[in-house]
Design a protein around this motif. Structure first.
Motif, PDB file in Angstrom:
ATOM      1  N   ASP A   9       0.809  -1.219   0.000  1.00  0.00           N
ATOM      2  CA  ASP A   9       0.000   0.000   0.000  1.00  0.00           C
ATOM      3  C   ASP A   9       0.842   1.269   0.000  1.00  0.00           C
ATOM      4  OD1 ASP A   9      -2.289  -1.622   0.116  1.00  0.00           O
ATOM      5  OD2 ASP A   9      -2.236  -1.666   2.304  1.00  0.00           O
ATOM      6  N   GLY A  10       1.901   1.316  -0.796  1.00  0.00           N
ATOM      7  CA  GLY A  10       2.722   2.512  -0.893  1.00  0.00           C
ATOM      8  C   GLY A  10       3.647   2.752   0.286  1.00  0.00           C
ATOM      9  N   ILE A  11       3.872   1.714   1.101  1.00  0.00           N
ATOM     10  CA  ILE A  11       4.742   1.834   2.272  1.00  0.00           C
ATOM     11  C   ILE A  11       5.829   0.766   2.189  1.00  0.00           C
ATOM     12  CG2 ILE A  11       4.879   1.706   4.789  1.00  0.00           C
ATOM     13  CD1 ILE A  11       1.868   2.407   4.834  1.00  0.00           C
ATOM     14  N   LEU A  12       7.050   1.150   2.482  1.00  0.00           N
ATOM     15  CA  LEU A  12       8.152   0.206   2.611  1.00  0.00           C
ATOM     16  C   LEU A  12       8.446   0.041   4.090  1.00  0.00           C
ATOM     17  CD1 LEU A  12      10.528  -1.525   1.584  1.00  0.00           C
ATOM     18  CD2 LEU A  12      11.860   0.597   1.410  1.00  0.00           C
ATOM     19  N   ARG A  13       8.279  -1.172   4.594  1.00  0.00           N
ATOM     20  CA  ARG A  13       8.594  -1.487   5.993  1.00  0.00           C
ATOM     21  C   ARG A  13       9.965  -2.157   6.016  1.00  0.00           C
ATOM     22  NH1 ARG A  13       5.181  -5.310  10.173  1.00  0.00           N
ATOM     23  NH2 ARG A  13       6.972  -6.046  11.346  1.00  0.00           N
ATOM     24  N   ILE A  14      10.855  -1.636   6.844  1.00  0.00           N
ATOM     25  CA  ILE A  14      12.194  -2.194   6.991  1.00  0.00           C
ATOM     26  C   ILE A  14      12.363  -2.615   8.442  1.00  0.00           C
ATOM     27  CG2 ILE A  14      14.675  -1.784   6.772  1.00  0.00           C
ATOM     28  CD1 ILE A  14      13.920   0.557   4.840  1.00  0.00           C
ATOM     29  N   ASP A  15      12.541  -3.917   8.655  1.00  0.00           N
ATOM     30  CA  ASP A  15      12.777  -4.440   9.994  1.00  0.00           C
ATOM     31  C   ASP A  15      14.273  -4.610  10.191  1.00  0.00           C
ATOM     32  OD1 ASP A  15      10.036  -4.607  10.100  1.00  0.00           O
ATOM     33  OD2 ASP A  15       9.945  -6.778  10.290  1.00  0.00           O
ATOM     34  N   VAL A  16      14.825  -3.967  11.210  1.00  0.00           N
ATOM     35  CA  VAL A  16      16.238  -4.131  11.551  1.00  0.00           C
ATOM     36  C   VAL A  16      16.344  -5.397  12.391  1.00  0.00           C
ATOM     37  CG1 VAL A  16      18.227  -3.112  12.715  1.00  0.00           C
ATOM     38  CG2 VAL A  16      16.598  -1.639  11.524  1.00  0.00           C
ATOM     39  N   LEU A  17      17.196  -6.332  11.977  1.00  0.00           N
ATOM     40  CA  LEU A  17      17.302  -7.616  12.653  1.00  0.00           C
ATOM     41  C   LEU A  17      18.529  -7.697  13.563  1.00  0.00           C
ATOM     42  CD1 LEU A  17      16.282  -9.964   9.703  1.00  0.00           C
ATOM     43  CD2 LEU A  17      14.827  -8.903  11.441  1.00  0.00           C
ATOM     44  N   SER A  18      19.082  -6.565  13.922  1.00  0.00           N
ATOM     45  CA  SER A  18      20.247  -6.512  14.801  1.00  0.00           C
ATOM     46  C   SER A  18      19.846  -5.988  16.163  1.00  0.00           C
ATOM     47  CB  SER A  18      21.322  -5.612  14.205  1.00  0.00           C
ATOM     48  OG  SER A  18      21.757  -6.121  12.976  1.00  0.00           O
ATOM     49  N   LYS A  19      20.596  -6.350  17.175  1.00  0.00           N
ATOM     50  CA  LYS A  19      20.342  -5.884  18.537  1.00  0.00           C
ATOM     51  C   LYS A  19      20.891  -4.486  18.786  1.00  0.00           C
ATOM     52  CE  LYS A  19      18.598  -9.625  20.549  1.00  0.00           C
ATOM     53  NZ  LYS A  19      17.180  -9.600  20.770  1.00  0.00           N
ATOM     54  N   LYS A  30      23.985   2.705   7.577  1.00  0.00           N
ATOM     55  CA  LYS A  30      23.647   3.818   6.680  1.00  0.00           C
ATOM     56  C   LYS A  30      23.767   3.401   5.207  1.00  0.00           C
ATOM     57  CE  LYS A  30      26.384   7.159   7.346  1.00  0.00           C
ATOM     58  NZ  LYS A  30      27.141   8.359   7.707  1.00  0.00           N
ATOM     59  N   ASP A  31      24.852   2.709   4.865  1.00  0.00           N
ATOM     60  CA  ASP A  31      25.051   2.280   3.479  1.00  0.00           C
ATOM     61  C   ASP A  31      23.974   1.293   3.036  1.00  0.00           C
ATOM     62  OD1 ASP A  31      27.293   3.887   3.354  1.00  0.00           O
ATOM     63  OD2 ASP A  31      28.720   2.224   3.599  1.00  0.00           O
ATOM     64  N   ARG A  32      23.668   0.352   3.893  1.00  0.00           N
ATOM     65  CA  ARG A  32      22.652  -0.659   3.551  1.00  0.00           C
ATOM     66  C   ARG A  32      21.268  -0.016   3.425  1.00  0.00           C
ATOM     67  NH1 ARG A  32      20.518  -4.431   1.391  1.00  0.00           N
ATOM     68  NH2 ARG A  32      19.902  -6.370   2.374  1.00  0.00           N
ATOM     69  N   MET A  33      20.953   0.919   4.309  1.00  0.00           N
ATOM     70  CA  MET A  33      19.672   1.622   4.216  1.00  0.00           C
ATOM     71  C   MET A  33      19.574   2.424   2.926  1.00  0.00           C
ATOM     72  SD  MET A  33      17.479   1.090   6.684  1.00  0.00           S
ATOM     73  CE  MET A  33      16.456   2.553   6.573  1.00  0.00           C
ATOM     74  N   ARG A  34      20.662   3.049   2.528  1.00  0.00           N
ATOM     75  CA  ARG A  34      20.635   3.806   1.261  1.00  0.00           C
ATOM     76  C   ARG A  34      20.383   2.885   0.084  1.00  0.00           C
ATOM     77  NH1 ARG A  34      25.515   8.060   2.522  1.00  0.00           N
ATOM     78  NH2 ARG A  34      24.228   9.485   3.729  1.00  0.00           N
ATOM     79  N   ASP A  35      20.964   1.671   0.123  1.00  0.00           N
ATOM     80  CA  ASP A  35      20.706   0.696  -0.940  1.00  0.00           C
ATOM     81  C   ASP A  35      19.237   0.273  -0.947  1.00  0.00           C
ATOM     82  OD1 ASP A  35      23.404   0.742  -1.643  1.00  0.00           O
ATOM     83  OD2 ASP A  35      23.893  -1.124  -0.587  1.00  0.00           O
ATOM     84  N   ILE A  36      18.715  -0.057   0.219  1.00  0.00           N
ATOM     85  CA  ILE A  36      17.323  -0.499   0.324  1.00  0.00           C
ATOM     86  C   ILE A  36      16.368   0.608  -0.114  1.00  0.00           C
ATOM     87  CG2 ILE A  36      15.499  -1.140   1.972  1.00  0.00           C
ATOM     88  CD1 ILE A  36      17.694  -2.602   3.584  1.00  0.00           C
ATOM     89  N   CYS A  37      16.713   1.846   0.193  1.00  0.00           N
ATOM     90  CA  CYS A  37      15.837   2.991  -0.094  1.00  0.00           C
ATOM     91  C   CYS A  37      16.157   3.668  -1.425  1.00  0.00           C
ATOM     92  CB  CYS A  37      15.933   4.012   1.040  1.00  0.00           C
ATOM     93  SG  CYS A  37      15.345   3.382   2.613  1.00  0.00           S
ATOM     94  N   ALA A  38      16.878   2.985  -2.291  1.00  0.00           N
ATOM     95  CA  ALA A  38      17.256   3.587  -3.571  1.00  0.00           C
ATOM     96  C   ALA A  38      16.036   3.979  -4.396  1.00  0.00           C
ATOM     97  CB  ALA A  38      18.156   2.635  -4.355  1.00  0.00           C
ATOM     98  N   ASP A  39      15.000   3.166  -4.376  1.00  0.00           N
ATOM     99  CA  ASP A  39      13.778   3.462  -5.125  1.00  0.00           C
ATOM    100  C   ASP A  39      12.560   3.113  -4.273  1.00  0.00           C
ATOM    101  OD1 ASP A  39      12.146   4.214  -7.249  1.00  0.00           O
ATOM    102  OD2 ASP A  39      12.137   2.186  -8.085  1.00  0.00           O
ATOM    103  N   PRO A  40      12.425   3.779  -3.123  1.00  0.00           N
ATOM    104  CA  PRO A  40      11.330   3.420  -2.226  1.00  0.00           C
ATOM    105  C   PRO A  40      10.047   4.170  -2.568  1.00  0.00           C
ATOM    106  CG  PRO A  40      12.598   5.130  -1.218  1.00  0.00           C
ATOM    107  CD  PRO A  40      13.266   4.810  -2.539  1.00  0.00           C
ATOM    108  N   PRO A  41       8.947   3.684  -2.015  1.00  0.00           N
ATOM    109  CA  PRO A  41       7.722   4.477  -2.073  1.00  0.00           C
ATOM    110  C   PRO A  41       7.899   5.725  -1.202  1.00  0.00           C
ATOM    111  CG  PRO A  41       7.397   2.511  -0.725  1.00  0.00           C
ATOM    112  CD  PRO A  41       8.767   2.425  -1.303  1.00  0.00           C
TER     113      PRO A  41
END
Length: 114
Positions: A9-19, A30-41
């Motif tokens: 529904d136009g939302i990207l949910r990102i679950d961080v799996l680290s403690k 930061k680098d991984r988030m930028r990759d994931i969010c390269a073309d986000p809603p």
């Protein structure tokens, strides 16, 4: 650092799996988030339910991702543990971010690997 993502529904949910999001992994986060969010809603929900520790470097990384997304895309937070919530309150970043009690309030519980 591992993440799970889900789009709905136009939302990207990102679950961080680290403690932890701290100085040791802030750049990787930061680098991984930028990759994931390269073309986000336009709306991104970062689920921090599993994160039990966030230091100033980790907070800086989360803020950097928000800045990277710009004004046209929102980064919302969800599932903050008490320790992480305290960091956002002490730094007054809780007034900068929209914070939800849980990501399930926005999207259902399931995730798909990124």
């Amino acid at each position: 650092m591992e993440f799970e993502t889900r789009r709905q529904d136009g939302i990207l949910r990102i679950d961080v799996l680290s403690k932890r999001i701290d100085a040791a992994c802030a750049i990787q986060f930061k680098d991984r988030m930028r990759d994931i969010c390269a073309d986000p809603p336009p709306r991104i929900v970062l689920n921090l339910r599993q994160v039990d520790f966030l230091d100033s470097s980790g907070l800086g990384a989360v803020v950097a991702v928000k800045k990277h997304l710009g004004q046209e895309r929102s980064l919302e937070l969800a599932g903050l543990t008490p320790k992480v919530q305290k960091v956002f309150q002490l730094t007054r970043m809780d007034s900068v971010f929209v914070i939800h009690g849980s990501a399930d309030e926005i999207l259902g519980g399931g995730s798909h690997a990124a």
